[in-house]
Design a protein around this motif. Structure first.
Motif, PDB file in Angstrom:
ATOM      1  N   CYS A   1       0.835  -1.201   0.000  1.00 43.88           N
ATOM      2  CA  CYS A   1       0.000   0.000   0.000  1.00 43.88           C
ATOM      3  C   CYS A   1       0.872   1.255   0.000  1.00 43.88           C
ATOM      4  CB  CYS A   1      -0.911  -0.004   1.219  1.00 43.88           C
ATOM      5  SG  CYS A   1      -2.251  -1.220   1.097  1.00 43.88           S
ATOM      6  N   THR A   2       1.985   1.234   0.717  1.00 44.35           N
ATOM      7  CA  THR A   2       2.904   2.387   0.728  1.00 44.35           C
ATOM      8  C   THR A   2       3.464   2.628  -0.657  1.00 44.35           C
ATOM      9  OG1 THR A   2       3.489   1.990   3.038  1.00 44.35           O
ATOM     10  CG2 THR A   2       5.020   3.309   1.738  1.00 44.35           C
ATOM     11  N   ARG A   3       3.796   1.552  -1.366  1.00 43.58           N
ATOM     12  CA  ARG A   3       4.342   1.686  -2.719  1.00 43.58           C
ATOM     13  C   ARG A   3       3.302   2.308  -3.646  1.00 43.58           C
ATOM     14  NH1 ARG A   3       8.787  -0.650  -5.002  1.00 43.58           N
ATOM     15  NH2 ARG A   3       8.795  -0.856  -7.288  1.00 43.58           N
ATOM     16  N   ILE A   4       2.033   1.859  -3.509  1.00 39.83           N
ATOM     17  CA  ILE A   4       0.965   2.428  -4.335  1.00 39.83           C
ATOM     18  C   ILE A   4       0.764   3.893  -4.000  1.00 39.83           C
ATOM     19  CG2 ILE A   4      -1.512   2.321  -4.828  1.00 39.83           C
ATOM     20  CD1 ILE A   4      -1.366  -0.682  -4.303  1.00 39.83           C
ATOM     21  N   GLN A   5       0.782   4.187  -2.716  1.00 38.92           N
ATOM     22  CA  GLN A   5       0.595   5.575  -2.277  1.00 38.92           C
ATOM     23  C   GLN A   5       1.700   6.461  -2.815  1.00 38.92           C
ATOM     24  OE1 GLN A   5       1.026   6.359   1.974  1.00 38.92           O
ATOM     25  NE2 GLN A   5      -0.856   7.589   1.911  1.00 38.92           N
ATOM     26  N   ASP A   6       2.918   5.984  -2.783  1.00 38.25           N
ATOM     27  CA  ASP A   6       4.043   6.776  -3.294  1.00 38.25           C
ATOM     28  C   ASP A   6       3.921   6.983  -4.794  1.00 38.25           C
ATOM     29  OD1 ASP A   6       6.495   5.218  -1.047  1.00 38.25           O
ATOM     30  OD2 ASP A   6       5.068   6.875  -0.736  1.00 38.25           O
ATOM     31  N   ARG A   7       3.479   5.955  -5.496  1.00 41.08           N
ATOM     32  CA  ARG A   7       3.371   6.075  -6.943  1.00 41.08           C
ATOM     33  C   ARG A   7       2.303   7.105  -7.319  1.00 41.08           C
ATOM     34  NH1 ARG A   7       4.808   2.872 -11.202  1.00 41.08           N
ATOM     35  NH2 ARG A   7       6.565   2.412  -9.822  1.00 41.08           N
ATOM     36  N   ILE A   8       1.153   7.066  -6.630  1.00 35.47           N
ATOM     37  CA  ILE A   8       0.089   8.026  -6.923  1.00 35.47           C
ATOM     38  C   ILE A   8       0.517   9.440  -6.527  1.00 35.47           C
ATOM     39  CG2 ILE A   8      -2.242   8.718  -6.255  1.00 35.47           C
ATOM     40  CD1 ILE A   8      -2.978   5.780  -6.088  1.00 35.47           C
ATOM     41  N   ALA A   9       1.156   9.531  -5.376  1.00 33.43           N
ATOM     42  CA  ALA A   9       1.582  10.866  -4.913  1.00 33.43           C
ATOM     43  C   ALA A   9       2.636  11.469  -5.819  1.00 33.43           C
ATOM     44  CB  ALA A   9       2.097  10.768  -3.480  1.00 33.43           C
ATOM     45  N   GLY A  10       3.414  10.615  -6.472  1.00 28.92           N
ATOM     46  CA  GLY A  10       4.476  11.125  -7.327  1.00 28.92           C
ATOM     47  C   GLY A  10       4.036  11.432  -8.734  1.00 28.92           C
ATOM     48  N   ASP A  11       2.771  11.135  -9.099  1.00 27.56           N
ATOM     49  CA  ASP A  11       2.291  11.384 -10.444  1.00 27.56           C
ATOM     50  C   ASP A  11       1.637  12.770 -10.479  1.00 27.56           C
ATOM     51  OD1 ASP A  11       0.340   9.376 -12.799  1.00 27.56           O
ATOM     52  OD2 ASP A  11       1.199  11.386 -12.983  1.00 27.56           O
ATOM     53  N   VAL A  12       2.307  13.738 -11.146  1.00 28.85           N
ATOM     54  CA  VAL A  12       1.801  15.108 -11.168  1.00 28.85           C
ATOM     55  C   VAL A  12       0.483  15.215 -11.934  1.00 28.85           C
ATOM     56  CG1 VAL A  12       4.105  16.100 -10.922  1.00 28.85           C
ATOM     57  CG2 VAL A  12       3.211  15.595 -13.216  1.00 28.85           C
TER      58      VAL A  12
END
Length: 404
Positions: free
Chosen positions: A11-22
């Motif tokens: 879930c952290t990996r998914i959260q980071d990926r979404i947060a990093g997509d401008v």
């Protein structure tokens, strides 16, 4: 070695990926509100949806405090915010910072819902109104566009099933589509055993003609069962609800309209095998019966001949007895007649009527002249005789009266 994530790490990996997509920050979206919850904490929770998809949304208290209207289900709105990931529940959600009323989709959705409720109240969606599809249709009507892929999909899926295909072309998109499909449906009245109304997928606006009230009533009034195949699995229109059967795609509609050809072949082969077995069994029983009869045919013939001879003998015996009885009866009758004749000619019969016969020494005396005085004679009566002597003779002068 393959690394295995824990749920938290994933879930952290998914959260980071979404947060990093401008591209998922500072986005605008429009849609219809549903499942609105105005929480006592000041937060707002709701779902933003259109005809094809939905997403969960949250508007925190700090931004919700600036709202100047109340959020309600069915409202059409435009929202601004960021796409985020709620790690605790593993949900993607839109974190709304601003929201404003909009027009269009929400109002159309509400009108569509009102139409669905009204038609449902009239019973147009009732299961008991829907008709079963014919098992082996001979005429299949198709209402769709000549240029669309849906027509090719249907014809290809029908395959080699031996049915007459009747195409009733119609416009399936645009302002005139609903009326065009109504005319096409009515043109098939009395000509088809089942009708496929279909088109490929599209947006909510593309599928709007299939939500037309008049089209829904035309489907309900069709004299043949209607299969509706509009859009894809997620697209459910009023036409789908009122049709007798709904298919997810035109290809699926064609498969519903006709039986499976391979299944028919298999069933025919099974029937052929059963018929062959039944005929062979019947012939075997006949052969066994013939063998049995052939073994007993001579005895049967002998018994039949003997029975015919016995019948003939009984018939001759009966006829002989009848003939003997008839002869005896005839002889008896003749004997009685002869006896009667003899009785009538007998002297005794004459004597019984009061006459007397005179018998002299020479026999029966028929004339007085044949007697002499002093002759001994016998007078014969019917019941006896008397002995007499002639004392005198008187002769008649004529044959009738006088004495001689």
């Amino acid at each position: 070695m393959v690394y295995t994530y824990s749920v938290s790490e994933l879930c952290t990996r998914i959260q980071d990926r979404i947060a990093g997509d401008v591209r998922l920050h500072d986005v605008w979206a429009r849609g219809e509100l549903s499942n609105v919850v105005n929480h006592s904490s000041g937060h707002r929770y709701f779902t933003l949806k259109d005809s094809e998809a939905q997403i969960s949304c949250v508007m925190f208290r700090s931004h919700a405090a600036d709202l100047d209207f109340v959020l309600r289900d069915g409202m059409n709105v435009r929202v601004f915010g960021d796409v985020g990931f709620y790690k605790a529940r593993g949900n993607v959600q839109l974190q709304v910072r601003s929201i404003s009323p909009d027009t269009g989709i929400g109002r159309s959705a509400m009108e569509l819902e009102f139409l669905r409720r009204r038609l449902a109240a009239e019973g147009l969606f009732a299961p008991e109104r829907k008709r079963p599809l014919p098992r082996y249709p001979e005429r299949i009507g198709i209402v769709t566009s000549l240029d669309g892929a849906a027509l090719r999909d249907v014809i290809r899926s029908l395959g080699r099933y031996p049915a007459r295909i009747i195409l009733s072309p119609a416009t399936v998109q645009g302002d005139t589509a609903a009326q065009s499909m109504i005319f096409a449906l009515r043109a098939l009245r009395g000509k088809a055993d089942v009708i496929i109304l279909c088109r490929g997928g599209g947006s909510a606006e593309d599928l709007s003609p299939f939500n037309d009230e008049h089209l829904a009533r035309a489907i309900a009034e069709s004299d043949a069962p209607v299969i509706s195949a509009v859009g894809h699995e997620v697209d459910i229109t009023v036409a789908d609800l009122v049709a007798d059967v709904r298919a997810s795609t035109p290809t699926a509609a064609a498969k519903l309209a006709v039986p499976d050809v391979e299944e028919i072949r298999l069933r025919l082969r099974n029937l052929e095998d059963r018929m062959t077995w039944a005929i062979d069994s019947h012939l075997e029983r006949i052969r066994s019966r013939l063998d049995y009869l052939s073994r007993g045919i001579e005895a049967r013939r002998m018994y039949a001949l003997l029975e015919r001879r016995e019948t003939r003998l009984r018939d001759l015996s009966r006829r002989l007895l009848d003939a003997a009885g008839s002869i005896v009866d005839s002889r008896v009758r003749r004997l009685e007649i002869s006896r009667a004749r003899l009785d009538s000619a007998s002297p005794l019969a004459v004597l019984s009527r009061g006459y007397t016969m005179v018998v002299g020494p020479e026999g029966v005396v028929c004339r007085a002249a044949d007697l002499s005085t002093g002759d001994d004679i016998r007078l014969v009566f019917s019941d006896g005789e008397a002995c007499c002597r002639v004392n005198g003779i008187e002769l008649r002068k004529s044959g009738r009266g006088g004495l001689g």
